[in-house]
Scaffold this motif. Structure first.
Motif, PDB file in Angstrom:
ATOM      1  N   MET A   1       0.845  -1.156   0.000  1.00 50.42           N
ATOM      2  CA  MET A   1       0.000   0.000   0.000  1.00 50.42           C
ATOM      3  C   MET A   1       0.896   1.226   0.000  1.00 50.42           C
ATOM      4  O   MET A   1       1.880   1.273   0.709  1.00 50.42           O
ATOM      5  CB  MET A   1      -0.888  -0.044   1.249  1.00 50.42           C
ATOM      6  CG  MET A   1      -1.762   1.145   1.409  1.00 50.42           C
ATOM      7  SD  MET A   1      -3.009   1.012   2.726  1.00 50.42           S
ATOM      8  CE  MET A   1      -2.125   0.324   4.074  1.00 50.42           C
ATOM      9  N   LYS A   2       0.539   2.196  -0.828  1.00 48.86           N
ATOM     10  CA  LYS A   2       1.314   3.427  -0.873  1.00 48.86           C
ATOM     11  C   LYS A   2       0.366   4.624  -0.878  1.00 48.86           C
ATOM     12  O   LYS A   2      -0.838   4.462  -1.082  1.00 48.86           O
ATOM     13  CB  LYS A   2       2.236   3.434  -2.082  1.00 48.86           C
ATOM     14  CG  LYS A   2       1.545   3.327  -3.412  1.00 48.86           C
ATOM     15  CD  LYS A   2       2.557   3.186  -4.536  1.00 48.86           C
ATOM     16  CE  LYS A   2       1.925   3.066  -5.888  1.00 48.86           C
ATOM     17  NZ  LYS A   2       0.939   2.053  -6.084  1.00 48.86           N
ATOM     18  N   VAL A   3       0.909   5.780  -0.635  1.00 46.83           N
ATOM     19  CA  VAL A   3       0.106   6.998  -0.611  1.00 46.83           C
ATOM     20  C   VAL A   3      -0.611   7.138  -1.947  1.00 46.83           C
ATOM     21  O   VAL A   3      -0.007   6.979  -3.011  1.00 46.83           O
ATOM     22  CB  VAL A   3       0.992   8.233  -0.337  1.00 46.83           C
ATOM     23  CG1 VAL A   3       0.188   9.508  -0.445  1.00 46.83           C
ATOM     24  CG2 VAL A   3       1.646   8.119   1.024  1.00 46.83           C
ATOM     25  N   GLY A   4      -1.901   7.384  -1.891  1.00 44.48           N
ATOM     26  CA  GLY A   4      -2.692   7.560  -3.101  1.00 44.48           C
ATOM     27  C   GLY A   4      -3.466   6.327  -3.521  1.00 44.48           C
ATOM     28  O   GLY A   4      -4.353   6.413  -4.361  1.00 44.48           O
ATOM     29  N   ASP A   5      -3.140   5.159  -2.947  1.00 41.14           N
ATOM     30  CA  ASP A   5      -3.882   3.940  -3.263  1.00 41.14           C
ATOM     31  C   ASP A   5      -5.319   4.056  -2.769  1.00 41.14           C
ATOM     32  O   ASP A   5      -5.591   4.630  -1.721  1.00 41.14           O
ATOM     33  CB  ASP A   5      -3.248   2.715  -2.603  1.00 41.14           C
ATOM     34  CG  ASP A   5      -2.074   2.165  -3.389  1.00 41.14           C
ATOM     35  OD1 ASP A   5      -1.481   1.203  -2.909  1.00 41.14           O
ATOM     36  OD2 ASP A   5      -1.767   2.685  -4.469  1.00 41.14           O
ATOM     37  N   ILE A   6      -6.224   3.489  -3.528  1.00 40.27           N
ATOM     38  CA  ILE A   6      -7.622   3.458  -3.134  1.00 40.27           C
ATOM     39  C   ILE A   6      -7.881   2.124  -2.450  1.00 40.27           C
ATOM     40  O   ILE A   6      -7.567   1.063  -2.981  1.00 40.27           O
ATOM     41  CB  ILE A   6      -8.543   3.631  -4.353  1.00 40.27           C
ATOM     42  CG1 ILE A   6      -8.305   5.009  -4.975  1.00 40.27           C
ATOM     43  CG2 ILE A   6     -10.001   3.433  -3.967  1.00 40.27           C
ATOM     44  CD1 ILE A   6      -9.026   5.242  -6.271  1.00 40.27           C
ATOM     45  N   LEU A   7      -8.448   2.183  -1.243  1.00 44.78           N
ATOM     46  CA  LEU A   7      -8.765   0.984  -0.485  1.00 44.78           C
ATOM     47  C   LEU A   7     -10.276   0.825  -0.402  1.00 44.78           C
ATOM     48  O   LEU A   7     -11.011   1.803  -0.258  1.00 44.78           O
ATOM     49  CB  LEU A   7      -8.186   1.059   0.923  1.00 44.78           C
ATOM     50  CG  LEU A   7      -6.673   1.208   1.012  1.00 44.78           C
ATOM     51  CD1 LEU A   7      -6.249   1.409   2.461  1.00 44.78           C
ATOM     52  CD2 LEU A   7      -5.987  -0.008   0.429  1.00 44.78           C
ATOM     53  N   THR A   8     -10.742  -0.426  -0.481  1.00 43.01           N
ATOM     54  CA  THR A   8     -12.148  -0.738  -0.357  1.00 43.01           C
ATOM     55  C   THR A   8     -12.355  -1.493   0.947  1.00 43.01           C
ATOM     56  O   THR A   8     -11.638  -2.450   1.237  1.00 43.01           O
ATOM     57  CB  THR A   8     -12.613  -1.620  -1.537  1.00 43.01           C
ATOM     58  OG1 THR A   8     -12.340  -0.923  -2.751  1.00 43.01           O
ATOM     59  CG2 THR A   8     -14.096  -1.929  -1.445  1.00 43.01           C
ATOM     60  N   VAL A   9     -13.331  -1.068   1.735  1.00 41.82           N
ATOM     61  CA  VAL A   9     -13.629  -1.728   3.005  1.00 41.82           C
ATOM     62  C   VAL A   9     -14.453  -2.985   2.720  1.00 41.82           C
ATOM     63  O   VAL A   9     -15.502  -2.929   2.089  1.00 41.82           O
ATOM     64  CB  VAL A   9     -14.403  -0.789   3.948  1.00 41.82           C
ATOM     65  CG1 VAL A   9     -14.784  -1.511   5.233  1.00 41.82           C
ATOM     66  CG2 VAL A   9     -13.588   0.455   4.248  1.00 41.82           C
ATOM     67  N   LEU A  10     -13.945  -4.137   3.213  1.00 35.13           N
ATOM     68  CA  LEU A  10     -14.668  -5.398   3.063  1.00 35.13           C
ATOM     69  C   LEU A  10     -15.516  -5.701   4.286  1.00 35.13           C
ATOM     70  O   LEU A  10     -16.640  -6.182   4.168  1.00 35.13           O
ATOM     71  CB  LEU A  10     -13.693  -6.560   2.825  1.00 35.13           C
ATOM     72  CG  LEU A  10     -12.834  -6.493   1.565  1.00 35.13           C
ATOM     73  CD1 LEU A  10     -11.914  -7.699   1.500  1.00 35.13           C
ATOM     74  CD2 LEU A  10     -13.707  -6.424   0.323  1.00 35.13           C
ATOM     75  N   GLU A  11     -14.950  -5.450   5.462  1.00 33.55           N
ATOM     76  CA  GLU A  11     -15.636  -5.695   6.727  1.00 33.55           C
ATOM     77  C   GLU A  11     -15.192  -4.640   7.728  1.00 33.55           C
ATOM     78  O   GLU A  11     -14.064  -4.163   7.670  1.00 33.55           O
ATOM     79  CB  GLU A  11     -15.260  -7.061   7.307  1.00 33.55           C
ATOM     80  CG  GLU A  11     -15.571  -8.252   6.445  1.00 33.55           C
ATOM     81  CD  GLU A  11     -14.976  -9.525   7.032  1.00 33.55           C
ATOM     82  OE1 GLU A  11     -14.582 -10.386   6.242  1.00 33.55           O
ATOM     83  OE2 GLU A  11     -14.899  -9.642   8.268  1.00 33.55           O
ATOM     84  N   VAL A  12     -16.063  -4.305   8.665  1.00 29.51           N
ATOM     85  CA  VAL A  12     -15.691  -3.370   9.723  1.00 29.51           C
ATOM     86  C   VAL A  12     -16.548  -3.643  10.958  1.00 29.51           C
ATOM     87  O   VAL A  12     -17.708  -3.993  10.848  1.00 29.51           O
ATOM     88  CB  VAL A  12     -15.827  -1.895   9.263  1.00 29.51           C
ATOM     89  CG1 VAL A  12     -17.261  -1.509   9.009  1.00 29.51           C
ATOM     90  CG2 VAL A  12     -15.178  -0.951  10.245  1.00 29.51           C
TER      91      VAL A  12
END
Length: 106
Positions: A1-12
């Motif tokens: 993971m690097k600055v600017g990457d888009i992350l999608t939440v799978l579970e929280v």
């Protein structure tokens, strides 16, 4: 993971969250009870490819470099003597602050 990457939440939930980046790498994040911050808790798995010998440009001596394939795709080289000494964790050069998981039995 690097600055600017888009992350999608799978579970929280109240304790942790699981996210995935565009490359398919999953991250488990644990909430910091003191401030609500999250920290990456999962290392990137690696697989041994081969050991190559290169010449150190400063000392002129031979150095064994262990080439490893990251589960996220790229390959990296790590000084073999550093791994043998077990002086501390090895971090991904592509993912700031993310440790590489290097099995002892390889």
């Amino acid at each position: 993971m690097k600055v600017g990457d888009i992350l999608t939440v799978l579970e929280v939930d109240d304790i942790e969250a699981v996210l995935v980046d565009d490359a398919g790498q999953k991250y488990m994040l644990e909430r910091d009870p003191t401030g609500g911050r999250v920290e990456v808790a999962e290392a990137i798995k690696t697989k041994y490819v081969q050991t190559v010998t290169v010449v150190d440009p400063d000392s002129g001596g031979d150095v064994s470099v262990e080439v490893r394939k990251l589960e996220t795709g790229p390959m990296v080289g790590v000084d073999g003597s550093y791994l043998e000494q077990e002086v501390g964790p090895v971090f991904s050069p592509y993912d700031r602050g993310v440790e590489l998981e290097i099995p002892d039995d390889e």
